[in-house]
Design a protein around this motif. Sequence first.
Motif, short mmCIF file in Angstrom:
data_model
loop_
_atom_site.label_atom_id
_atom_site.label_comp_id
_atom_site.label_asym_id
_atom_site.label_seq_id
_atom_site.Cartn_x
_atom_site.Cartn_y
_atom_site.Cartn_z
N PHE A 1 34.37 42.87 38.87
CA PHE A 1 33.76 41.96 37.91
C PHE A 1 34.11 40.52 38.32
N ARG A 2 33.30 39.59 37.89
CA ARG A 2 33.65 38.18 38.07
C ARG A 2 34.55 37.75 36.91
N ILE A 3 35.21 36.61 37.06
CA ILE A 3 35.98 36.01 35.98
C ILE A 3 35.34 34.67 35.67
N ASP B 1 27.81 29.90 39.01
CA ASP B 1 27.64 30.80 37.89
C ASP B 1 26.22 30.69 37.38
N PRO B 2 25.58 31.81 37.05
CA PRO B 2 24.18 31.74 36.60
C PRO B 2 23.99 30.91 35.35
N ASP B 3 25.05 30.68 34.59
CA ASP B 3 24.92 29.88 33.36
C ASP B 3 25.56 28.50 33.52
N HIS B 4 25.82 28.12 34.78
CA HIS B 4 26.36 26.79 35.09
C HIS B 4 27.77 26.59 34.53
N ASP B 5 28.48 27.67 34.27
CA ASP B 5 29.89 27.59 33.92
C ASP B 5 30.70 27.80 35.20
N VAL B 6 32.01 27.83 35.06
CA VAL B 6 32.90 27.99 36.21
C VAL B 6 33.26 29.47 36.34
N ALA B 7 33.21 29.99 37.56
CA ALA B 7 33.49 31.41 37.77
C ALA B 7 34.14 31.61 39.12
N ILE B 8 34.87 32.72 39.25
CA ILE B 8 35.38 33.16 40.54
C ILE B 8 34.91 34.58 40.76
N LEU B 9 34.69 34.93 42.03
CA LEU B 9 34.12 36.22 42.39
C LEU B 9 35.13 37.06 43.16
N PRO C 1 38.53 24.45 31.94
CA PRO C 1 37.98 25.56 32.73
C PRO C 1 38.11 25.39 34.23
N GLU C 2 37.84 24.19 34.74
CA GLU C 2 37.89 24.00 36.19
C GLU C 2 39.31 24.19 36.72
N GLY C 3 40.28 23.63 36.01
CA GLY C 3 41.66 23.78 36.45
C GLY C 3 42.14 25.21 36.38
N LEU C 4 41.75 25.94 35.34
CA LEU C 4 42.18 27.33 35.21
C LEU C 4 41.50 28.18 36.28
N ALA C 5 40.25 27.87 36.60
CA ALA C 5 39.57 28.60 37.67
C ALA C 5 40.27 28.39 39.00
N ARG C 6 40.69 27.17 39.28
CA ARG C 6 41.41 26.90 40.53
C ARG C 6 42.72 27.67 40.57
N PHE C 7 43.42 27.75 39.43
CA PHE C 7 44.66 28.51 39.39
C PHE C 7 44.43 29.97 39.75
N TRP C 8 43.49 30.62 39.05
CA TRP C 8 43.27 32.04 39.30
C TRP C 8 42.64 32.30 40.66
N SER C 9 41.85 31.37 41.13
CA SER C 9 41.33 31.50 42.49
C SER C 9 42.47 31.50 43.49
N GLY C 10 43.44 30.61 43.28
CA GLY C 10 44.59 30.55 44.19
C GLY C 10 45.49 31.76 44.10
N VAL C 11 45.72 32.28 42.89
CA VAL C 11 46.59 33.45 42.72
C VAL C 11 45.95 34.69 43.31
N LEU C 12 44.66 34.90 43.02
CA LEU C 12 43.98 36.13 43.42
C LEU C 12 43.37 36.07 44.81
N GLY C 13 43.14 34.86 45.30
CA GLY C 13 42.43 34.73 46.57
C GLY C 13 40.94 34.95 46.42
N TRP C 14 40.41 34.78 45.19
CA TRP C 14 38.98 34.90 44.94
C TRP C 14 38.31 33.55 45.10
N GLU C 15 37.06 33.55 45.51
CA GLU C 15 36.35 32.29 45.76
C GLU C 15 35.69 31.77 44.49
N LEU C 16 35.74 30.44 44.34
CA LEU C 16 34.95 29.79 43.31
C LEU C 16 33.48 30.00 43.63
N ALA C 17 32.66 30.22 42.60
CA ALA C 17 31.27 30.60 42.84
C ALA C 17 30.35 29.90 41.86
#
Length: 240
Positions: free
Chosen positions: A48-50, A33-41, A15-31
């Motif tokens: 919507f968040r991912i 997450d209310p459930d302590h998972d990995v998310a980008i906003l 999850p962390e690596g995939l979040a970094r990938f999509w954060s880099g592609v989309l330019g969305w920030e890592l954030a």
Amino acid sequence: MTSQLFAICFHATRPEGLARFWSGVLGWELADDPDHDVAILPPDTTGFRIRFLPSREPKAGRNRAHFDLTSTTPEDQRQTVARALELGATHIDVGQLPHEGHAALADPDGNEFCVIEAGNKFLADTGFIGALACDGTREVGYFWSEALRWPLVWDRDQETAIQAPSGGTKITWGGPPVAPKTGTNRLHFELALPAGADWAAEVDRLTSLGATRSETGDDDGGRLSMLDPDGNEFAVRRPR
């Protein structure tokens, strides 16, 4: 009150690596997450968040849903593809024809996505994530239009699409034939209700529209797992 699309969730082996990938592609920030998972906003509050959820199950077959990213110019498309490749994406063959202008790629976890050529009229004014393109029936498009109260913006030849009244990403369904489902979908919707909303009444409403409760039921995060009319998993968060 009607559920809102809170997140698109990826089941990911890393999850962390995939979040970094999509954060880099989309330019969305890592954030956080209310459930302590990995998310980008997204960069604004209208989208919507991912979320990236841990999964030990390897990817099997082609996903039932993928992102279509938009381009403003041919150079913009080339830059998006180059950035994705630098971050770990790969080119894939999904049967695209030589004259088609989009680029088909897979992220580091094997999830397909496309970078659409500039000038695509259907995705005009949608944003960088132009569409979440899904395999699905006309009936499931109608279901999600009612479930989210998003109007139908396309309904022709068994193909449907919906879009929030405020605009943004479209969700599309390509109509039959729909590929057989193989295991749990790697992408699913997560819905949320405003604080104080009647959660049980909303679950009943979704059920009346054609959803069913999945066998897994509630999980530790306070979400009810459900299935849409095509058997796709989605979750409904309990109001906090």
